[in-house]
Scaffold this active site. Sequence first.
Site, PDB file in Angstrom:
ATOM      1  N   LYS A 179      31.948  10.135  65.768  1.00  0.00           N
ATOM      2  CA  LYS A 179      31.471  11.505  66.002  1.00  0.00           C
ATOM      3  C   LYS A 179      32.545  12.461  66.525  1.00  0.00           C
ATOM      4  CE  LYS A 179      26.975  11.433  65.002  1.00  0.00           C
ATOM      5  NZ  LYS A 179      26.323  12.405  64.110  1.00  0.00           N
ATOM      6  N   SER A 231      29.850   2.170  62.490  1.00  0.00           N
ATOM      7  CA  SER A 231      29.971   3.572  62.889  1.00  0.00           C
ATOM      8  C   SER A 231      29.930   3.818  64.393  1.00  0.00           C
ATOM      9  CB  SER A 231      28.881   4.407  62.209  1.00  0.00           C
ATOM     10  OG  SER A 231      27.598   3.906  62.513  1.00  0.00           O
TER      11      SER A 231
END
Length: 400
Positions: free
Chosen positions: A53, A303
Site C-alpha cells: 500500500k 500482498s
Amino acid sequence: MELVTLERIQAARELLKGVTRVTPMEHARDLRRLHGGPVHLKCENLQRTGSFKIRGAYTRIHGLTPAERERGVVAASAGNHAQGVALASSLLGAKSTVFMPLRAPLPKLAATRGYGADVHLHGALLEETLRAAIEFGERTGAVFIHPFDHPDVIAGQGTVGLEILEQVPGVKTVLVATGGGGLVGGVASAVKALRPDVRVVGVQAEEAAAYPPSLAAGAPVRLSTTSTMADGIAVGEPGLVSFAHVESLVDDVVTVSEQFLSRAVLLCLERRKLVVEPAGAATVAALLQHPGVFEPPVVAILSGGNVDPVLLLQIIQHGMTAGGRYLRLRLRVPDRPGSLVGVLSCVSELGANVLDVEHSRISGSLDLGEADVVLALETRGPEHCKEVEFALANAGYVVV
C-alpha cells in the site's frame, strides 16, 4: 475511461526509489507439484509498513499540490492503507488523519499511530468508516486519499508488476489478491504493456467477491454483505477507475474459501517462514484450491503481512483442522477407574499428540455409569484422523 499507462507506472517507479523496497521473490518448491512447474512468491509482506500500500499512497500524496498538502490528507482503512498513508504523509511533510473501524486489529492501529497519523475509530463496517473519512475531508478541506480508486494509486501499485517481470522474466501467470482492484489493475497495466501473453488473475475471498458479479453485469455491483477472515480484501463494491482496469486488462478472477485461506497462511508460516495475513495469502490459497489451473511459471503476490497475533493463533488452529492436522473428538466412555487412561493409551499408540483433555460426568445426555471425554489432538493428516477415529471406535469407545 483512460487507463493508466506504462509510462505513468515507470514514472511512479522512479519516484519510489529510496522510498519503497524491491521485495524478494521466493521459490515455492512445495507448490510446484500442484501446477507442474515453478511457482514463485513475490513478498510484499516484507515491504515497508508490511504491505504494497505504501507504493500507491506515496505516489498519490506526492502528486498533490503544495496547497493541498498544507490542508492535510484523510483516509479510511482497516489497516494496510492506513499505514501506507501515515508513512507517506510523514515522509512528504503532510498531516494525516486516518479513520479505522472500531474493531481494527490492534497491531495495525498501533503502527498507524506510530507513523504519525491522527487516528479516529468509527463504524463497525468499513463502508461506515469510509463515509466518516469523506465527511471529515469535506468539513476540513483535507484531501481524501482513496485506497484503490485513483490513477495515481493504481500507477504506484503497478510498480509491483515491473519488478515481477524483471525478477521472473519467463513468468506465464501472475496471481494478485483483489479487494477494490487497485493492485490487480496496476499490475495488469504494467504486465500487459510489456508482456501481453502473461495471464493476470485476480483472487477474491468467496464471502467478499464483488468482481465476479460486477464483471458479469458490466459495471460495479455492491455486495449486500462481506464476511471473511481476509479483511484486507473485504471490499463490498469496486470503484469506477479500478473496475475499468480490471474489466479491460485482467484475464480472470477466481475465488477461494475460508478453509483454503487458513491453510495458505499456515503453509506460508510453516514452509516459507513468512508471516502473511489472510488477504495477503489469498493467492497461495488459489494455488492450493485450484491445482493445475495456472500455467507455470507462476508468480503469486503475497500482498501483506500485518496480522493480529490473536487472529493468527485462530487461523493456525483453523488451518490445521482444515489440513487434517488437528482433530477434536467427543467420546462416551464407561465411568469407571482406568477408562481415561485406556483412551489416552490408545491415542498414544496411534502416534497422535494430545493437546487438551476435558472429562465430564455430569450431563443430561449421559446415562448413569457414563462419562464424556473431549480430546483435542494433533494429527498427521486426514488419513491419520480416520485411523484414530476407527481405532477408538474399534476399542469400544463411542465417538459422539
